[in-house]
Design a protein around this motif. Structure first.
Motif, mmCIF file in Angstrom:
data_model
loop_
_atom_site.group_PDB
_atom_site.id
_atom_site.type_symbol
_atom_site.label_atom_id
_atom_site.label_comp_id
_atom_site.label_asym_id
_atom_site.label_seq_id
_atom_site.Cartn_x
_atom_site.Cartn_y
_atom_site.Cartn_z
ATOM 1 N N PRO A 89 0.726 11.549 -4.712
ATOM 2 C CA PRO A 89 1.235 10.170 -4.685
ATOM 3 C C PRO A 89 0.202 9.168 -4.180
ATOM 4 O O PRO A 89 -0.388 9.361 -3.124
ATOM 5 N N MET A 90 0.000 8.129 -4.954
ATOM 6 C CA MET A 90 -0.944 7.087 -4.573
ATOM 7 C C MET A 90 -0.234 5.837 -4.042
ATOM 8 O O MET A 90 -0.626 5.297 -3.022
ATOM 9 N N PHE A 91 0.811 5.395 -4.751
ATOM 10 C CA PHE A 91 1.495 4.158 -4.374
ATOM 11 C C PHE A 91 3.002 4.318 -4.491
ATOM 12 O O PHE A 91 3.491 5.099 -5.293
ATOM 13 N N LEU A 92 3.695 3.514 -3.714
ATOM 14 C CA LEU A 92 5.147 3.427 -3.744
ATOM 15 C C LEU A 92 5.515 1.977 -4.000
ATOM 16 O O LEU A 92 4.999 1.078 -3.327
ATOM 17 N N MET A 93 6.357 1.756 -4.998
ATOM 18 C CA MET A 93 6.859 0.408 -5.287
ATOM 19 C C MET A 93 8.369 0.415 -5.051
ATOM 20 O O MET A 93 9.081 1.214 -5.640
ATOM 21 N N ARG A 94 8.817 -0.486 -4.193
ATOM 22 C CA ARG A 94 10.249 -0.578 -3.902
ATOM 23 C C ARG A 94 10.904 -1.589 -4.855
ATOM 24 O O ARG A 94 10.224 -2.390 -5.491
ATOM 25 N N GLU A 95 12.231 -1.537 -4.914
ATOM 26 C CA GLU A 95 12.967 -2.463 -5.780
ATOM 27 C C GLU A 95 12.683 -3.919 -5.447
ATOM 28 O O GLU A 95 12.706 -4.780 -6.316
ATOM 29 N N ASP A 96 12.393 -4.206 -4.166
ATOM 30 C CA ASP A 96 12.145 -5.599 -3.773
ATOM 31 C C ASP A 96 10.727 -6.065 -4.116
ATOM 32 O O ASP A 96 10.342 -7.182 -3.822
ATOM 33 N N PRO A 147 -2.683 7.082 -14.374
ATOM 34 C CA PRO A 147 -1.579 7.208 -13.414
ATOM 35 C C PRO A 147 -0.320 7.753 -14.084
ATOM 36 O O PRO A 147 -0.042 7.468 -15.243
ATOM 37 N N VAL A 148 0.400 8.561 -13.324
ATOM 38 C CA VAL A 148 1.688 9.088 -13.762
ATOM 39 C C VAL A 148 2.736 8.395 -12.920
ATOM 40 O O VAL A 148 2.640 8.358 -11.688
ATOM 41 N N ARG A 149 3.737 7.824 -13.576
ATOM 42 C CA ARG A 149 4.739 7.048 -12.857
ATOM 43 C C ARG A 149 6.076 7.780 -12.861
ATOM 44 O O ARG A 149 6.487 8.341 -13.864
ATOM 45 N N GLY A 150 6.719 7.801 -11.717
ATOM 46 C CA GLY A 150 8.046 8.397 -11.606
ATOM 47 C C GLY A 150 8.960 7.466 -10.840
ATOM 48 O O GLY A 150 8.508 6.647 -10.039
ATOM 49 N N ILE A 151 10.243 7.588 -11.103
ATOM 50 C CA ILE A 151 11.225 6.759 -10.402
ATOM 51 C C ILE A 151 12.289 7.679 -9.829
ATOM 52 O O ILE A 151 12.627 8.697 -10.428
ATOM 53 N N GLY A 152 12.761 7.342 -8.636
ATOM 54 C CA GLY A 152 13.781 8.163 -8.003
ATOM 55 C C GLY A 152 14.561 7.369 -6.975
ATOM 56 O O GLY A 152 14.165 6.284 -6.569
ATOM 57 N N ALA A 204 17.474 6.925 -0.188
ATOM 58 C CA ALA A 204 18.296 6.105 0.714
ATOM 59 C C ALA A 204 19.013 4.991 -0.047
ATOM 60 O O ALA A 204 18.968 3.828 0.335
ATOM 61 N N GLN A 205 19.634 5.354 -1.146
ATOM 62 C CA GLN A 205 20.442 4.433 -1.959
ATOM 63 C C GLN A 205 19.638 3.304 -2.605
ATOM 64 O O GLN A 205 20.182 2.299 -3.008
ATOM 65 N N GLU A 206 18.320 3.454 -2.686
ATOM 66 C CA GLU A 206 17.465 2.439 -3.296
ATOM 67 C C GLU A 206 16.477 3.131 -4.226
ATOM 68 O O GLU A 206 15.877 4.139 -3.882
ATOM 69 N N PHE A 207 16.312 2.570 -5.431
ATOM 70 C CA PHE A 207 15.329 3.137 -6.348
ATOM 71 C C PHE A 207 13.929 2.730 -5.946
ATOM 72 O O PHE A 207 13.695 1.618 -5.483
ATOM 73 N N GLU A 208 13.016 3.672 -6.110
ATOM 74 C CA GLU A 208 11.602 3.405 -5.860
ATOM 75 C C GLU A 208 10.793 4.027 -6.982
ATOM 76 O O GLU A 208 11.233 4.975 -7.634
ATOM 77 N N THR A 209 9.622 3.464 -7.199
ATOM 78 C CA THR A 209 8.708 3.970 -8.217
ATOM 79 C C THR A 209 7.457 4.474 -7.518
ATOM 80 O O THR A 209 6.900 3.779 -6.668
ATOM 81 N N ASN A 210 7.056 5.687 -7.864
ATOM 82 C CA ASN A 210 5.830 6.257 -7.322
ATOM 83 C C ASN A 210 4.784 6.346 -8.422
ATOM 84 O O ASN A 210 5.108 6.658 -9.573
ATOM 85 N N THR A 211 3.551 6.075 -8.064
ATOM 86 C CA THR A 211 2.416 6.267 -8.967
ATOM 87 C C THR A 211 1.609 7.438 -8.425
ATOM 88 O O THR A 211 1.251 7.456 -7.250
ATOM 89 N N HIS A 212 1.374 8.416 -9.294
ATOM 90 C CA HIS A 212 0.693 9.645 -8.902
ATOM 91 C C HIS A 212 -0.584 9.850 -9.703
ATOM 92 O O HIS A 212 -0.734 9.298 -10.789
#
Length: 138
Positions: free
Chosen positions: A40-47, A79-84, A87-95
Motif C-alpha cells: 500500500p502506497m496511499f489511502l484516499m478517504r471519502e472526504d 498503481p493498482v487501486r482497490g476500494i473497501g 469503520a463504515q466508510e469507504f476508502e481507496t488504496n493505491t498499491h
C-alpha cells in the motif's frame, strides 16, 4: 490509519536467504509458489483526504529485500487501486504489486507471514494482502 514507523527489515534479512526459499528447476520446469505483495502506497478517504502509507524509499527497500531473499523479484510500476469498507466508510488504496517466485516450503511460508506482520506493524494498516499461488513452470 497513519503510518507508525519505518520498515524494520532486520528480522526478515536474518531468515531470508536459505536454499529452501530459492526456486530450483532445470530444463524440465517444476512447481513453484508465486507470492504477490500488494504494497500500500496511499489511502484516499471519502472526504478526499490522502494519506501516505509507504513511500518510494520503502518500496525500494522491500523490492531489494525480496530480490535478495528469493533470487529475483518483479514490481509492477502501474498503481493498482482497490476500494473497501473500513469503520463504515469507504476508502481507496493505491498499491504497488510486487511478485516473487519461491520454493514451496515451510520456511517460505514463515518468511511471508513475518513480512506481513512487519508491514502491518510499521504501516498501521489492519491488513496487508500477500497472495500465494501455485504455478507450474514449463
Amino acid at each position: 490509519m497513519a503510518r507508525i514507523r519505518d520498515l524494520d527489515t532486520a528480522k526478515l534479512e536474518r531468515i531470508a536467504v536459505t536454499p529452501l526459499n530459492l526456486v530450483s528447476f532445470g530444463s524440465r520446469g517444476g512447481r513453484v509458489w508465486q507470492f504477490t505483495v500488494l504494497f500500500p502506497m496511499f489511502l484516499m478517504r471519502e472526504d478526499g483526504t490522502k494519506e501516505t502509507i509507504f513511500n518510494e524509499d520503502d518500496e525500494d527497500i522491500l523490492f531489494v529485500l525480496l530480490a535478495r531473499s528469493f533470487g529475483g523479484a518483479t514490481v509492477d510500476t502501474s498503481p493498482v487501486r482497490g476500494i473497501g469498507l473500513r469503520a463504515q466508510e469507504f476508502e481507496t488504496n493505491t498499491h504497488r504489486r510486487m511478485t516473487v517466485l519461491a520454493a514451496r516450503s515451510r520456511s517460505t511460508t514463515r518468511y511471508f507471514r513475518a513480512l506481513r506482520r512487519e508491514l502491518e506493524a510499521s504501516s498501521g494498516e489492519e491488513q496487508i494482502l500477500i497472495l500465494r499461488e501455485e504455478l507450474a513452470v514449463v
